[in-house]
Design a protein around this motif. Sequence first.
Motif, PDB file in Angstrom:
ATOM      1  N   SER A 327       0.788  -1.172   0.031  1.00  0.00           N
ATOM      2  CA  SER A 327       0.099  -0.008  -0.009  1.00  0.00           C
ATOM      3  C   SER A 327       0.868   1.286   0.049  1.00  0.00           C
ATOM      4  CB  SER A 327      -0.901   0.056   1.230  1.00  0.00           C
ATOM      5  OG  SER A 327      -2.024  -0.796   1.039  1.00  0.00           O
ATOM      6  N   VAL A 328       0.592   2.126  -1.007  1.00  0.00           N
ATOM      7  CA  VAL A 328       1.165   3.478  -0.765  1.00  0.00           C
ATOM      8  C   VAL A 328       0.208   4.492  -0.608  1.00  0.00           C
ATOM      9  CG1 VAL A 328       2.501   5.104  -2.260  1.00  0.00           C
ATOM     10  CG2 VAL A 328       2.910   2.470  -2.539  1.00  0.00           C
ATOM     11  N   ILE A 329       0.487   5.430   0.446  1.00  0.00           N
ATOM     12  CA  ILE A 329      -0.230   6.639   0.612  1.00  0.00           C
ATOM     13  C   ILE A 329       0.287   8.039   0.341  1.00  0.00           C
ATOM     14  CG2 ILE A 329      -1.613   7.783   2.615  1.00  0.00           C
ATOM     15  CD1 ILE A 329      -1.347   5.285   4.294  1.00  0.00           C
ATOM     16  N   ASP A 330      -0.556   8.799  -0.601  1.00  0.00           N
ATOM     17  CA  ASP A 330       0.143  10.163  -0.593  1.00  0.00           C
ATOM     18  C   ASP A 330      -0.505  11.086   0.545  1.00  0.00           C
ATOM     19  OD1 ASP A 330       0.791  12.577  -1.862  1.00  0.00           O
ATOM     20  OD2 ASP A 330      -1.253  12.761  -2.767  1.00  0.00           O
ATOM     21  N   HIS A 331       0.542  11.492   1.174  1.00  0.00           N
ATOM     22  CA  HIS A 331       0.149  12.528   2.338  1.00  0.00           C
ATOM     23  C   HIS A 331       0.283  14.097   1.707  1.00  0.00           C
ATOM     24  CE1 HIS A 331       0.618   9.189   4.949  1.00  0.00           C
ATOM     25  NE2 HIS A 331       1.716   8.834   4.450  1.00  0.00           N
ATOM     26  N   GLY A 332       0.667  14.625   0.555  1.00  0.00           N
ATOM     27  CA  GLY A 332       0.463  15.652   0.016  1.00  0.00           C
ATOM     28  C   GLY A 332       1.936  16.596   0.221  1.00  0.00           C
ATOM     29  N   ASP A 333       2.182  17.436  -0.496  1.00  0.00           N
ATOM     30  CA  ASP A 333       3.318  17.968  -0.586  1.00  0.00           C
ATOM     31  C   ASP A 333       4.737  17.124  -0.774  1.00  0.00           C
ATOM     32  OD1 ASP A 333       4.792  20.643  -0.393  1.00  0.00           O
ATOM     33  OD2 ASP A 333       5.229  20.505   1.757  1.00  0.00           O
ATOM     34  N   GLY A 334       4.408  16.239  -1.896  1.00  0.00           N
ATOM     35  CA  GLY A 334       5.549  15.333  -2.284  1.00  0.00           C
ATOM     36  C   GLY A 334       6.049  14.261  -1.157  1.00  0.00           C
ATOM     37  N   TYR A 335       5.065  14.061  -0.009  1.00  0.00           N
ATOM     38  CA  TYR A 335       5.521  13.049   0.946  1.00  0.00           C
ATOM     39  C   TYR A 335       4.547  11.929   0.375  1.00  0.00           C
ATOM     40  CZ  TYR A 335       8.112  16.339   3.553  1.00  0.00           C
ATOM     41  OH  TYR A 335       8.995  17.106   4.158  1.00  0.00           O
ATOM     42  N   MET A 336       5.054  10.666   0.590  1.00  0.00           N
ATOM     43  CA  MET A 336       4.453   9.407   0.670  1.00  0.00           C
ATOM     44  C   MET A 336       5.045   8.257   1.572  1.00  0.00           C
ATOM     45  SD  MET A 336       4.060   8.703  -3.800  1.00  0.00           S
ATOM     46  CE  MET A 336       5.561   8.705  -3.892  1.00  0.00           C
ATOM     47  N   SER A 337       3.977   7.488   1.958  1.00  0.00           N
ATOM     48  CA  SER A 337       4.530   6.436   2.801  1.00  0.00           C
ATOM     49  C   SER A 337       4.206   4.954   2.037  1.00  0.00           C
ATOM     50  CB  SER A 337       3.873   6.452   4.170  1.00  0.00           C
ATOM     51  OG  SER A 337       2.675   6.424   4.051  1.00  0.00           O
ATOM     52  N   LEU A 338       5.156   4.231   2.451  1.00  0.00           N
ATOM     53  CA  LEU A 338       4.806   2.701   1.729  1.00  0.00           C
ATOM     54  C   LEU A 338       4.910   1.581   2.875  1.00  0.00           C
ATOM     55  CD1 LEU A 338       6.582   1.534  -1.609  1.00  0.00           C
ATOM     56  CD2 LEU A 338       6.786   0.276   0.400  1.00  0.00           C
ATOM     57  N   TYR A 339       4.020   0.673   2.520  1.00  0.00           N
ATOM     58  CA  TYR A 339       3.956  -0.335   3.573  1.00  0.00           C
ATOM     59  C   TYR A 339       3.813  -1.831   2.813  1.00  0.00           C
ATOM     60  CZ  TYR A 339       1.921   3.853   5.979  1.00  0.00           C
ATOM     61  OH  TYR A 339       1.673   4.837   6.222  1.00  0.00           O
ATOM     62  N   GLY A 340       4.920  -2.642   3.097  1.00  0.00           N
ATOM     63  CA  GLY A 340       4.856  -3.711   2.112  1.00  0.00           C
ATOM     64  C   GLY A 340       4.928  -4.763   2.821  1.00  0.00           C
ATOM     65  N   HIS A 341       5.135  -6.051   2.229  1.00  0.00           N
ATOM     66  CA  HIS A 341       5.048  -7.576   2.640  1.00  0.00           C
ATOM     67  C   HIS A 341       3.775  -7.756   3.635  1.00  0.00           C
ATOM     68  CE1 HIS A 341       8.966  -8.198   1.017  1.00  0.00           C
ATOM     69  NE2 HIS A 341       9.530  -7.197   2.034  1.00  0.00           N
ATOM     70  N   ASN A 342       2.573  -7.274   2.966  1.00  0.00           N
ATOM     71  CA  ASN A 342       1.135  -7.480   3.905  1.00  0.00           C
ATOM     72  C   ASN A 342       0.856  -8.714   3.579  1.00  0.00           C
ATOM     73  OD1 ASN A 342       1.041  -4.628   5.070  1.00  0.00           O
ATOM     74  ND2 ASN A 342       0.984  -3.947   3.204  1.00  0.00           N
ATOM     75  N   GLN A 343      -0.199  -9.263   4.839  1.00  0.00           N
ATOM     76  CA  GLN A 343      -0.983 -10.455   4.402  1.00  0.00           C
ATOM     77  C   GLN A 343      -2.345 -10.014   3.627  1.00  0.00           C
ATOM     78  OE1 GLN A 343      -3.371 -12.331   7.616  1.00  0.00           O
ATOM     79  NE2 GLN A 343      -2.007 -14.344   7.035  1.00  0.00           N
ATOM     80  N   THR A 344      -2.728  -8.923   3.946  1.00  0.00           N
ATOM     81  CA  THR A 344      -4.219  -8.517   3.052  1.00  0.00           C
ATOM     82  C   THR A 344      -4.067  -6.801   3.257  1.00  0.00           C
ATOM     83  OG1 THR A 344      -6.436  -8.803   2.628  1.00  0.00           O
ATOM     84  CG2 THR A 344      -5.342  -8.856   4.947  1.00  0.00           C
ATOM     85  N   LEU A 345      -4.579  -6.332   2.276  1.00  0.00           N
ATOM     86  CA  LEU A 345      -4.821  -4.993   2.250  1.00  0.00           C
ATOM     87  C   LEU A 345      -6.499  -4.759   2.606  1.00  0.00           C
ATOM     88  CD1 LEU A 345      -2.833  -4.396  -1.099  1.00  0.00           C
ATOM     89  CD2 LEU A 345      -1.777  -4.103   1.252  1.00  0.00           C
ATOM     90  N   LEU A 346      -6.505  -3.773   3.304  1.00  0.00           N
ATOM     91  CA  LEU A 346      -8.005  -3.479   3.647  1.00  0.00           C
ATOM     92  C   LEU A 346      -8.652  -2.178   2.988  1.00  0.00           C
ATOM     93  CD1 LEU A 346      -7.412  -3.896   7.534  1.00  0.00           C
ATOM     94  CD2 LEU A 346      -8.320  -5.628   5.932  1.00  0.00           C
TER      95      LEU A 346
END
Length: 391
Positions: A327-346
């Motif tokens: 999952s990749v989340i856009d937080h605005g102003d060029g900032y993003m956070s990434l979350y990998g190796h998940n079992q399931t995406l909600l």
Amino acid sequence: MQRLMSTSSQHLAGFLALIILLLLFTANHAVAQNSKQQQASAKTSQQLNEIQRAINQQKKALSSTNIKISDLQQHLKADDIAISKISKKLAQTSSQLEQVSEKLVRLTTEKKQLQTAKLQQEQGLAKQLRAAYSAGHHDYLKLMLNQQQASSVQRTLTYYQYLNTARIKEIERFQATMDKLYQVEQEYQAKAEQLAQLTESQQQQKQVLELSKAKQQQTLKALNSKALTGQQKLAKLEREEQAMVKLLKEMAAAAQAAKNLVSLSKLKRKLSWPVKGRISHSFGSRKQGYLKWKGVFIAAPIGRQVQAVHNGTILFADWLQGYGLVSVIDHGDGYMSLYGHNQTLLKSVGDRVEAGEAIALVGQSGGQSKSGLYFEIRQAGKAVNPKIWCK
């Protein structure tokens, strides 16, 4: 003179014979040398052919291995997605079970209260009936004729009307209680049946999940059996990282339109980590060869909730080679956070999420041998140390 000429002829003949012998020796030597050169050349040519055959065989073996690894990666993707789907269903079933169980508890309490009210009302009605019986079986006409004064007659009539009205109200209350109790019992029965069905469904889903996990482990075992050299591992990680960088650049371009999101620039050391666990790989530590970790790996048990570190919009929610379900989340102003190796995406692409909201469940997708979360924060496409933002 003749003797001298005879001697000279002999010398000449000997000389000529010597020359012929030398020529024959030279010719034989040349032939022998040429034969040796031809043999050496043939041997060299044979060795070269063997080397070329070995190279071709190695290329074919490597190509075959790469094809098999690619196929296994596709199988791994299918296994990870299958586990993701059944895990999501299992989470939904567990949530429904919890809701139905809570409803059954409330219905049980309500049922007990109604049964108590029913008993009290029954006792009240019985008391009223006994009081009416003890007053005698007199109709209104006899009561009025037996009274000496009109005022006494009026009081008696009023009293009996009051008793009758109270009795009717009590009977109506009792009937309403009985109706409500019947409804509660019917709902209780329906919820009990739903609970049984959900429990059975949950057991079936757990069995499917275990089978999917077993299949995933077989795929991982097959992948691990394809022993890669250090150089091959490095090349594999390079390809995976290049794919990740390309994806994040595309995500950054897609996120430029989002101007109304709150930036992370003023939230250093204020964000909570996305999951509770131990950081087993730190930002900047050696990964393979010259490659370094662009984020952190947080060891955590399978199924634990992964929470958004800040509010934003889901830009990517899919499987990515080497990183599993991401999952990749856009937080605005060029900032993003990434979350990998998940079992399931909600969450799905386009969903708005708030800080602390569950977006995934911890897993080991993407070929990980241990469960945990891979977490990155990027600013303008460049990976930055998450410890700068998370406390």
